[in-house]
Design an enzyme around this catalytic site. Structure first.
Site, short mmCIF file in Angstrom:
data_model
loop_
_atom_site.label_atom_id
_atom_site.label_comp_id
_atom_site.label_asym_id
_atom_site.label_seq_id
_atom_site.Cartn_x
_atom_site.Cartn_y
_atom_site.Cartn_z
CG ASP A 25 -1.61 -1.20 1.46
OD1 ASP A 25 -2.32 -1.75 0.42
OD2 ASP A 25 -1.84 -1.81 2.65
CD GLU A 190 -8.54 -2.96 -0.58
OE1 GLU A 190 -9.15 -3.12 0.59
OE2 GLU A 190 -8.20 -3.43 -1.46
#
Length: 538
Positions: A25, A190
């Site tokens: 991420d 997301e």
């Protein structure tokens, strides 16, 4: 400390991945000529790594933004919990990182020196299930926060939220509310990243799942929506699986780039750099678009970004260890000591057998597809405390280790493996040999006759060299297995390999790691130790 990046094929090109290291991420911001990256660290500490680059290709680990957290992280290993999917931003002289903890809410840390100390975390939102936050300061000075939610905690996923914040970014001014529902076209959306360009607000978000998904971009004239959507990059035959969550950044010359991760199994979530351009219709295209349909695909090689002269940093963890090391929970000051040529680990009382719940594992990420680790281990068990152990391990949902155990006959060398550690499977151990101790006499001399002479026992010691060879092995699909071979030596020259190979497996949300430990199962008011000396990674 420089982190290995892909070497350019030619003077003006780079190859992906730019970081063959587990930085899940990733998010990036630019401050002047310098770029700064952070990434998920989950339960590992120190958390929220901070990396620096002057060209988006070559990265240097310069510190960590999170060195302390919550009391319960001090007493147990919480695999897969902790901090997920941070966002880093530079605003009015301050660097901010916002990060979600699925069990607690959303936190913020900030600093004016990204290589220095970050302020203590501020609890911005107390709400179980909130994750993947991104701050945004609009042109009128107002502050906003986008985020997603974890289905495992909230009982809902595939929706995105928006909320106004105080100008200083420390609290919400109104409750978060759902502004986008991806169930019908962008399942499992997301990882929000919120931006503004030419009067449009944009949310960059991955959808479709970590290893099989794509990059989606939403846009709107209003932060509360409605939001239009478009897929702007997806997997294509021969390209990177995923590709998953990342960050848009513009270089100093105005060119646009996108950094994202690829889930590569045991090797972790490695970082790729993609060119990005804006179409005449106001939508971005990430990667290359050979068929011109507006949906890009990942590139393997590309022209280098414009370079700049960035600062060089060097730093240690707060407890004196090099930056590349992590523990699976907040470390105790009693676990380790920095040595001039290595690290000393003291034995730690374990509440459970095996390594899955061992909090004092000192670990590093896998640095490449193929690599070799060598180290000299000097094991000195406490003569008053039988049964201490020290070892060299590869950790994941399965693990394997070369282990030294203190016995009356000497140090028993074993090859230990555990297949299914994350599901509670027991270890199996294969005895290799018993190594006799040499003894170091405690200095009993005294300069003053007024100091009583007390006879202390001599300290047992055994020295061995350990080696780990990791190589990729092709399997069906485009993510290779990481095959590991352990070896050991008494002189550091002639090595004996352990029979059989071990296939590394990722842990929960993170790749496999290698490292060291020193443990005991009996309470005592003192500890033996193992010294890790002359370690090399090639």
């Amino acid at each position: 400390m420089l982190i290995a990046a892909a070497l350019p094929l030619a003077a003006q090109r780079y190859t992906n991945p730019v970081l063959h290291l587990d930085y899940s991420d990733p998010d990036v911001c630019r401050a002047g000529d310098d770029y700064y990256m952070t990434a998920s660290s989950f339960n590992c500490f120190p958390g929220l790594p901070v990396l620096h680059s002057s060209d988006l290709v070559h990265w240097e680990l310069i510190g960590s933004a999170l060195t302390d957290y919550a009391d319960d992280f001090r007493v147990s290993v919480q695999h897969g919990n902790g901090v997920w999917a941070p966002a880093i931003r530079y605003h009015e002289g301050w660097f901010y990182i916002y990060v979600g903890d699925p069990d607690r809410g959303i936190f913020m840390v900030r600093t004016q020196d990204p290589a220095g100390r970050w302020e203590d975390p501020v609890w911005v939102v107390r709400e179980k299930g909130f994750i993947d936050p991104c701050p945004f300061w609009d042109e009128d000075g107002s502050a906003w926060l986008s985020h997603g939610c974890a289905g495992s905690r909230a009982g809902l996923k595939s929706v995105l939220f928006m909320a106004p914040m105080s100008d200083d970014g420390t609290r919400l001014l109104a409750p978060s509310r759902i502004v986008y529902d991806g169930h019908f076209s962008q399942p499992t959306i997301e990882g929000t990243k919120l931006y503004k360009r030419q009067g449009w607000y944009y949310i960059f978000s991955p959808a479709g799942g970590v290893s099989t998904g794509w990059q989606t971009v939403l846009r709107s004239k209003n932060l509360y929506g409605p939001w239009e959507e478009r897929i702007v990059m997806a997997w294509a035959p021969g390209t990177v699986n995923g590709p998953h969550q990342g960050a848009w950044v513009s270089d100093k010359d105005g060119a646009d780039w996108f950094l994202h991760f690829q889930d590569k199994g045991a090797y972790g979530r490695i970082v790729h750099l993609q060119p990005m351009r804006w179409g005449a219709d106001g939508w971005p295209v990430i990667g290359e678009d050979p068929d011109g349909d507006g949906v890009g695909q990942p590139v393997h090689t590309w022209s280098l970004p414009a370079s700049s002269s960035g600062k060089a940093h060097a730093a240690l963890l707060p407890y004196g260890l090099p930056l590349e090391w992590q523990f699976p929970t907040i470390p105790s000051p009693f676990w380790s000591m920095a040595l001039p040529d290595g690290i000393r680990l003291y034995s730690v009382l374990q509440s459970r057998p095996g390594l899955w719940d061992c909090p004092n594992l000192l670990l590093q990420k896998f640095p490449a597809e193929k690599f070799t680790v060598k180290a000299c281990l000097v094991f000195r068990p406490n003569p008053a405390l039988k049964g201490e152990q020290a070892g060299f391990a590869v950790m994941g949902n399965d693990y394997a280790s070369l282990r030294l155990s203190d016995t009356a006959e000497g140090a028993l060398l074993e090859y230990v493996s555990c297949i299914g550690a994350g599901k509670g499977a027991p270890e199996t151990a294969q005895a290799i040999t018993t190594l006799p101790y040499s003894y170091t006499a405690v200095d009993h001399s005294r300069e003053s006759r007024n100091v009583p002479l007390v006879k202390y026992p001599d300290i047992p010691e055994v020295k061995i060299w350990v080696k780990l060879d990791v190589r990729p092995q092709a399997v069906e699909g485009n993510v290779p297995d990481a095959v590991c071979t352990f070896s050991w030596s008494r002189d550091g020259k002639r090595y004996s390999s352990v029979k059989g190979e071990f296939t590394a497996k990722p842990e929960m949300w993170i790749g496999s790691k290698f490292g060291f430990y020193c443990n005991r199962s009996t309470p005592k008011n003192d500890s033996g130790c193992v010294d890790i000396l002359c370690m090399s990674v090639e």
